[in-house]
Motif scaffolding. Structure first.
Motif, PDB file in Angstrom:
ATOM      1  N   MET A   1     -55.076  13.425 -70.774  1.00  0.00           N
ATOM      2  CA  MET A   1     -54.651  13.444 -72.194  1.00  0.00           C
ATOM      3  C   MET A   1     -54.442  14.878 -72.687  1.00  0.00           C
ATOM      4  O   MET A   1     -55.216  15.763 -72.364  1.00  0.00           O
ATOM      5  CB  MET A   1     -55.728  12.803 -73.061  1.00  0.00           C
ATOM      6  N   LYS A  24     -64.582  -1.493 -73.101  1.00  0.00           N
ATOM      7  CA  LYS A  24     -63.351  -2.258 -72.886  1.00  0.00           C
ATOM      8  C   LYS A  24     -63.672  -3.739 -73.063  1.00  0.00           C
ATOM      9  O   LYS A  24     -64.684  -4.217 -72.570  1.00  0.00           O
ATOM     10  CB  LYS A  24     -62.865  -1.979 -71.453  1.00  0.00           C
ATOM     11  N   PRO A  29     -54.849  -9.689 -72.121  1.00  0.00           N
ATOM     12  CA  PRO A  29     -53.867  -8.837 -72.801  1.00  0.00           C
ATOM     13  C   PRO A  29     -53.185  -9.585 -73.950  1.00  0.00           C
ATOM     14  O   PRO A  29     -52.756 -10.720 -73.779  1.00  0.00           O
ATOM     15  CB  PRO A  29     -52.863  -8.509 -71.692  1.00  0.00           C
ATOM     16  N   GLY A  30     -53.138  -8.953 -75.113  1.00  0.00           N
ATOM     17  CA  GLY A  30     -52.436  -9.528 -76.253  1.00  0.00           C
ATOM     18  C   GLY A  30     -53.221 -10.542 -77.049  1.00  0.00           C
ATOM     19  O   GLY A  30     -52.744 -11.052 -78.056  1.00  0.00           O
ATOM     20  N   GLY A  34     -59.265  -9.369 -80.307  1.00  0.00           N
ATOM     21  CA  GLY A  34     -59.530  -7.930 -80.431  1.00  0.00           C
ATOM     22  C   GLY A  34     -59.211  -7.416 -81.826  1.00  0.00           C
ATOM     23  O   GLY A  34     -59.939  -6.591 -82.380  1.00  0.00           O
ATOM     24  N   ILE A  35     -58.125  -7.939 -82.397  1.00  0.00           N
ATOM     25  CA  ILE A  35     -57.738  -7.501 -83.746  1.00  0.00           C
ATOM     26  C   ILE A  35     -58.755  -8.019 -84.767  1.00  0.00           C
ATOM     27  O   ILE A  35     -59.201  -7.285 -85.658  1.00  0.00           O
ATOM     28  CB  ILE A  35     -56.306  -7.983 -84.088  1.00  0.00           C
ATOM     29  N   PRO A 230     -47.353 -11.853 -74.697  1.00  0.00           N
ATOM     30  CA  PRO A 230     -47.992 -11.618 -75.997  1.00  0.00           C
ATOM     31  C   PRO A 230     -47.016 -11.542 -77.168  1.00  0.00           C
ATOM     32  O   PRO A 230     -47.294 -12.087 -78.237  1.00  0.00           O
ATOM     33  CB  PRO A 230     -48.711 -10.288 -75.784  1.00  0.00           C
ATOM     34  N   LEU A 231     -45.865 -10.927 -76.973  1.00  0.00           N
ATOM     35  CA  LEU A 231     -44.919 -10.818 -78.091  1.00  0.00           C
ATOM     36  C   LEU A 231     -44.316 -12.181 -78.441  1.00  0.00           C
ATOM     37  O   LEU A 231     -44.087 -12.481 -79.615  1.00  0.00           O
ATOM     38  CB  LEU A 231     -43.816  -9.805 -77.767  1.00  0.00           C
TER      39      LEU A 231
ATOM     40  N   ASP C  20     -55.190   5.392 -75.011  1.00  0.00           N
ATOM     41  CA  ASP C  20     -56.196   5.435 -73.937  1.00  0.00           C
ATOM     42  C   ASP C  20     -55.623   4.710 -72.718  1.00  0.00           C
ATOM     43  O   ASP C  20     -55.517   3.474 -72.705  1.00  0.00           O
ATOM     44  CB  ASP C  20     -57.483   4.756 -74.418  1.00  0.00           C
ATOM     45  N   PHE C  21     -55.229   5.490 -71.730  1.00  0.00           N
ATOM     46  CA  PHE C  21     -54.523   4.952 -70.559  1.00  0.00           C
ATOM     47  C   PHE C  21     -55.324   3.846 -69.859  1.00  0.00           C
ATOM     48  O   PHE C  21     -54.790   2.802 -69.504  1.00  0.00           O
ATOM     49  CB  PHE C  21     -54.230   6.110 -69.596  1.00  0.00           C
ATOM     50  N   GLU C  22     -56.627   4.064 -69.716  1.00  0.00           N
ATOM     51  CA  GLU C  22     -57.433   3.090 -68.971  1.00  0.00           C
ATOM     52  C   GLU C  22     -57.741   1.821 -69.767  1.00  0.00           C
ATOM     53  O   GLU C  22     -57.930   0.754 -69.208  1.00  0.00           O
ATOM     54  CB  GLU C  22     -58.737   3.726 -68.481  1.00  0.00           C
ATOM     55  N   ARG C  23     -57.815   1.947 -71.090  1.00  0.00           N
ATOM     56  CA  ARG C  23     -58.153   0.769 -71.906  1.00  0.00           C
ATOM     57  C   ARG C  23     -56.949  -0.133 -72.172  1.00  0.00           C
ATOM     58  O   ARG C  23     -57.106  -1.296 -72.532  1.00  0.00           O
ATOM     59  CB  ARG C  23     -58.736   1.213 -73.252  1.00  0.00           C
ATOM     60  N   LYS C  25     -54.031  -2.693 -72.008  1.00  0.00           N
ATOM     61  CA  LYS C  25     -53.768  -3.866 -71.170  1.00  0.00           C
ATOM     62  C   LYS C  25     -52.289  -4.224 -71.158  1.00  0.00           C
ATOM     63  O   LYS C  25     -51.912  -5.344 -70.772  1.00  0.00           O
ATOM     64  CB  LYS C  25     -54.597  -5.046 -71.663  1.00  0.00           C
ATOM     65  N   CYS C  27     -50.116  -5.108 -73.365  1.00  0.00           N
ATOM     66  CA  CYS C  27     -49.687  -6.328 -74.060  1.00  0.00           C
ATOM     67  C   CYS C  27     -48.389  -6.115 -74.821  1.00  0.00           C
ATOM     68  O   CYS C  27     -47.755  -7.076 -75.250  1.00  0.00           O
ATOM     69  CB  CYS C  27     -50.783  -6.834 -74.990  1.00  0.00           C
ATOM     70  N   GLU C  28     -48.040  -4.861 -75.050  1.00  0.00           N
ATOM     71  CA  GLU C  28     -46.776  -4.470 -75.705  1.00  0.00           C
ATOM     72  C   GLU C  28     -46.769  -4.669 -77.216  1.00  0.00           C
ATOM     73  O   GLU C  28     -45.743  -4.483 -77.853  1.00  0.00           O
ATOM     74  CB  GLU C  28     -45.567  -5.234 -75.122  1.00  0.00           C
ATOM     75  N   LEU C  29     -47.875  -5.096 -77.816  1.00  0.00           N
ATOM     76  CA  LEU C  29     -47.834  -5.383 -79.247  1.00  0.00           C
ATOM     77  C   LEU C  29     -47.542  -4.135 -80.078  1.00  0.00           C
ATOM     78  O   LEU C  29     -46.976  -4.220 -81.159  1.00  0.00           O
ATOM     79  CB  LEU C  29     -49.151  -6.025 -79.724  1.00  0.00           C
ATOM     80  N   GLY C  48     -57.085  -1.111 -64.338  1.00  0.00           N
ATOM     81  CA  GLY C  48     -57.084  -2.538 -64.620  1.00  0.00           C
ATOM     82  C   GLY C  48     -55.849  -3.245 -64.088  1.00  0.00           C
ATOM     83  O   GLY C  48     -55.742  -4.464 -64.197  1.00  0.00           O
ATOM     84  N   PHE C  50     -52.717  -2.494 -65.154  1.00  0.00           N
ATOM     85  CA  PHE C  50     -51.717  -2.603 -66.219  1.00  0.00           C
ATOM     86  C   PHE C  50     -50.857  -1.347 -66.309  1.00  0.00           C
ATOM     87  O   PHE C  50     -51.370  -0.222 -66.208  1.00  0.00           O
ATOM     88  CB  PHE C  50     -52.408  -2.825 -67.564  1.00  0.00           C
ATOM     89  N   CYS C  71     -53.093  -2.826 -82.256  1.00  0.00           N
ATOM     90  CA  CYS C  71     -53.588  -2.837 -80.876  1.00  0.00           C
ATOM     91  C   CYS C  71     -54.862  -3.672 -80.759  1.00  0.00           C
ATOM     92  O   CYS C  71     -55.888  -3.327 -81.335  1.00  0.00           O
ATOM     93  CB  CYS C  71     -53.856  -1.412 -80.409  1.00  0.00           C
ATOM     94  N   PRO C  72     -54.827  -4.789 -80.021  1.00  0.00           N
ATOM     95  CA  PRO C  72     -56.026  -5.631 -79.913  1.00  0.00           C
ATOM     96  C   PRO C  72     -57.141  -4.961 -79.112  1.00  0.00           C
ATOM     97  O   PRO C  72     -58.284  -5.420 -79.163  1.00  0.00           O
ATOM     98  CB  PRO C  72     -55.538  -6.875 -79.172  1.00  0.00           C
ATOM     99  N   ASP C  73     -56.810  -3.913 -78.378  1.00  0.00           N
ATOM    100  CA  ASP C  73     -57.829  -3.267 -77.551  1.00  0.00           C
ATOM    101  C   ASP C  73     -58.307  -1.943 -78.119  1.00  0.00           C
ATOM    102  O   ASP C  73     -59.066  -1.221 -77.467  1.00  0.00           O
ATOM    103  CB  ASP C  73     -57.308  -3.128 -76.125  1.00  0.00           C
TER     104      ASP C  73
END
Lengths: 259, 358, 80
Positions: A1, A24, A29-30, A34-35, A230-231, C20-23, C25, C27-29, C48, C50, C71-73
């Motif tokens: 980073m 984590k 995914p998606g 989480g939200i 997810p989308l 965060d590259f590792e976190r 997933k 999902c593209e949201l 992971g 992804f 972002c859900p994560d």
């Protein structure tokens, strides 16, 4: 980073809420859990309630609430979270008590417990995540499954003649006198996420002001069990799910006037 | 100075009410329940008395909800009690399993009725298996206390709270309509705690400490096995430390009655009659059904000619008696599944076993 | 590309995100959530498995934090 960004832009305007444990998540995914978790943690932080809160986790994908939300948590049997929360709140009225439940948990096996907790005006807050399926057990038909929706136990699609209709909990619970606040929100657009956060804040305020039972229903996604990206899952929420489960505030008590 | 502590009051009460007095003396301030015969005196007493001493009575929508109210209040670190009868206790099995798995103390009273199904409201001991073997899933145990008098309804209620806290586990009092509805005088001995009531594990908000959880789900490799062995060691400790029984005229006895609760109470009268006639009868009365006084039973089995098991069912404790002794040929059984055996019936059986005519 | 460069030259970025590259997933949201189209799906695969999202066009970022809220994560941090 890169640190370059930090050097030029020094004010952090968005970071993980304090009450959200820095790990984590196990969610797919998606998945919108989480939200919802993040909104919950942000609201706990907003009201400074982290050290006065007892959460109650349900059975299903959301059971690991205690791994993510940095508060004391009890694990309830399937559907019984509002009853466990009742026991906690009656013993410790000074604590902030919430449940976090999925649709199989709250709208099927736990209907009795949630209806009577609401009807008693139990001063607790329920976060209800509706993704129209039993996610953890492999995508079986839920009471909230849409008509025609194919699941692992409705392989030909849900048929109202056989399985009845998707149950509308936010509307149902709003009819009860003990309910102070009932709203349905979604988290599929940035604007919806902001509205959802406002609703959760309102629900928290109801408990803080001892107004009675509050519930926020989240229209959520389950990309894995819906077999969608997810989308596309979000598009389903914005389309057919929001049509059948309209978003909005179904009840909002203005003052603690119990008739 | 507390009046109750200074004078040991003699009071006249129903067994069901005596349980409430004992529970309140032991510091129980939370009671939840749902109506069912023949235990309604308990919620009625608690609904009248708890609010006057800063306690909480709440009537639930079902026994399923009740046991989960109990779970929540217990997780908050408070002493809490419920009562019900057979069908209601069946509905609580799920919650009891969760509480055993989550290591939560509480006192559950079963003033049982006769079953199965809706059965009848006559006194019965048909819930022995459900109580002693534990009817919920997954394999757990709990202390089960069997009072045979109003005095014991009072004192065993206090003991049940201590045992629940000592082992962080639900404890059960198994009674029936006779000991529940019977009125007799008892001595209100003061409650003397035998365990600490400190509950650092309670969910009270994580101020000044890391967050903590009350749970029974263990998914990580081997975790549930480790947890199960930990629980098992607790159950072994109960068997080592908590066996309670009454030795009623067993010294020199040739016929040993084995009975608990109401059946034991009635047997006492019959044994007195038999002894007046020179029949060497006595009784081993288990006060704890779990842990069962098996070692004591085996010692007695060696000395007597007959073990007469008397139960208000078709033979449930009988299986524990058989499991405790090798002298199976000495075992006889008298069962009354849906009624109280009369002293005459038991006396007649004792005479028959002693080789006397009627 | 030329257009983007021109836009970037005209208005300097007002904020910056870190994913965060590792976190992530994947999902593209966050991709359609960004009003300035600053985020794209990347090609590098994290532990992971992804292909995490990347901050592809930092020059247009306004630091609005909408991506982070979507972002859900919770793997996006935002600076302004």
């Amino acid at each position: 980073m890169t640190d370059r960004g930090k050097d030029r832009f020094t004010k952090k305007v968005y970071a993980r809420p304090k009450s959200l444990v820095d790990v984590k998540s196990h969610f797919c995914p998606g998945c919108h859990h989480g939200i919802a978790h993040r909104i919950l943690a942000e609201t706990i932080d907003h009201f400074g309630l982290r050290e006065q809160t007892v959460g109650v986790a349900c059975v299903g994908c959301a059971v690991f609430l205690y791994d993510y939300i940095d508060v004391d948590v009890a694990e309830a049997p399937h559907g019984r979270a509002p009853a466990v929360a009742t026991g906690v709140k009656r013993a410790q009225p000074d604590k902030f008590v919430f449940t976090y439940q999925g649709d199989g948990d709250l709208a099927a096996i736990g209907t009795s417990e949630v209806i009577h907790a609401a009807n008693r005006g139990e001063n607790i807050t329920v976060l209800f995540v509706n993704n129209t399926t039993y996610g953890m057990t492999g995508g079986q038909m839920a009471p909230t499954t849409m008509l025609g929706q194919k699941t692992s136990t409705s392989p030909y699609g849900r048929d109202f003649r056989k399985d009845g209709y998707p149950i509308k909990m936010a509307e149902l619970l709003a009819t009860l006198e003990g309910t102070a606040y009932s709203a349905r929100v979604a988290t599929s657009t940035p604007a919806q996420i902001r509205k959802a956060k406002e609703a959760v804040k309102k629900a928290f305020e109801m408990q803080i002001k001892e107004m009675g039972f509050s519930i926020v229903e989240f229209l959520s996604t389950c990309p894995t069990n819906w077999g969608m990206k997810p989308l596309d899952a979000q598009k389903r929420v914005l389309g057919e799910m929001s049509e059948y489960f309209p978003l909005g505030v179904y009840k909002e008590r203005k003052q603690a006037d119990f008739l | 100075m507390n009046v109750a502590a200074r004078v040991e009051q003699r009071v006249f009460m129903k067994g069901n009410e005596a349980i409430c007095v004992g529970a309140i003396a032991a510091g129980c301030r939370f009671y939840y329940g749902y109506p069912i015969t023949p235990q309604n005196d308990i919620p009625e007493y608690m609904s009248a008395h708890l609010p006057t001493i800063g306690g909480t009575f709440l009537q639930a929508e079902s026994e399923v909800a009740t046991i989960n109210f109990i779970l929540g209040t217990s997780a908050s670190g408070k002493r809490v009690m419920t009562s019900s009868s057979g069908p209601g206790i069946s509905l609580m099995q799920e919650g009891l399993s969760y509480m055993a798995g989550s290591e939560l103390p509480a006192v559950v009273v079963n003033i049982s009725r006769s079953g199965p199904g809706l059965g009848g409201i006559a006194p019965s001991q048909g819930d022995y298996f459900q109580a002693v073997k534990c009817g919920g899933h997954g394999g757990y145990r709990m202390p089960v206390l069997a009072p045979h008098s109003v005095q014991e309804m009072y004192s065993l209620a206090m003991l049940a709270f201590d045992l629940a806290d000592k082992y962080r586990n639900p404890a059960m009092i198994l009674g029936d309509a006779i000991v529940g509805q019977m009125k007799e005088p008892f001595t209100q001995t003061p409650y003397v705690p035998t365990v600490s009531q400190e509950k650092p594990w309670a969910l009270t908000g994580c101020a000044g400490r890391p967050r903590q959880h009350v749970k029974s789900l263990y998914l990580k490799d081997n975790a549930i096995e480790v947890h199960n062995w930990k629980l098992h060691r607790k159950y072994l400790k109960m068997q080592e430390e908590e066996v309670r029984y009454e030795d009623y005229h067993l010294d020199g006895a040739k016929i040993a009655v084995v009975a608990f609760g109401t059946a034991a109470r009635v047997s006492k009268t019959a044994i007195q009659w038999a002894r007046r006639e020179g029949i060497a009868a006595g009784m081993l009365r288990p006060i704890t059904l779990f842990p069962f006084p098996g070692a004591q039973l085996e010692e007695i089995a060696k000395r007597v000619d007959v073990l007469l098991v008397i139960e208000m069912n078709t033979g449930q404790m009988l299986e524990d008696v058989k499991a405790s002794t090798t002298f199976h040929d000495k075992i006889r059984f008298l069962g009354k599944p849906c009624a109280m055996p009369t002293p005459e019936e038991i006396h007649g059986e004792l005479r028959k076993l002693a080789g006397r005519g009627r | 590309m030329q257009e983007a460069a021109k836009k970037g030259a005209a208005a300097a970025p007002k904020g910056r995100i870190e994913i965060d590259f590792e976190r992530c997933k994947a999902c593209e949201l966050c991709v359609p959530a960004c009003p300035k189209n600053c985020i794209e799906m990347g090609r590098r695969i994290n532990a992971g498995g992804f292909a995490a999202a990347v901050f592809a066009r930092p020059e247009d970022c306004t630091g609005c934090a909408i991506c982070a809220e979507s972002c859900p994560d919770v793997c996006i941090e935002v600076w302004r």
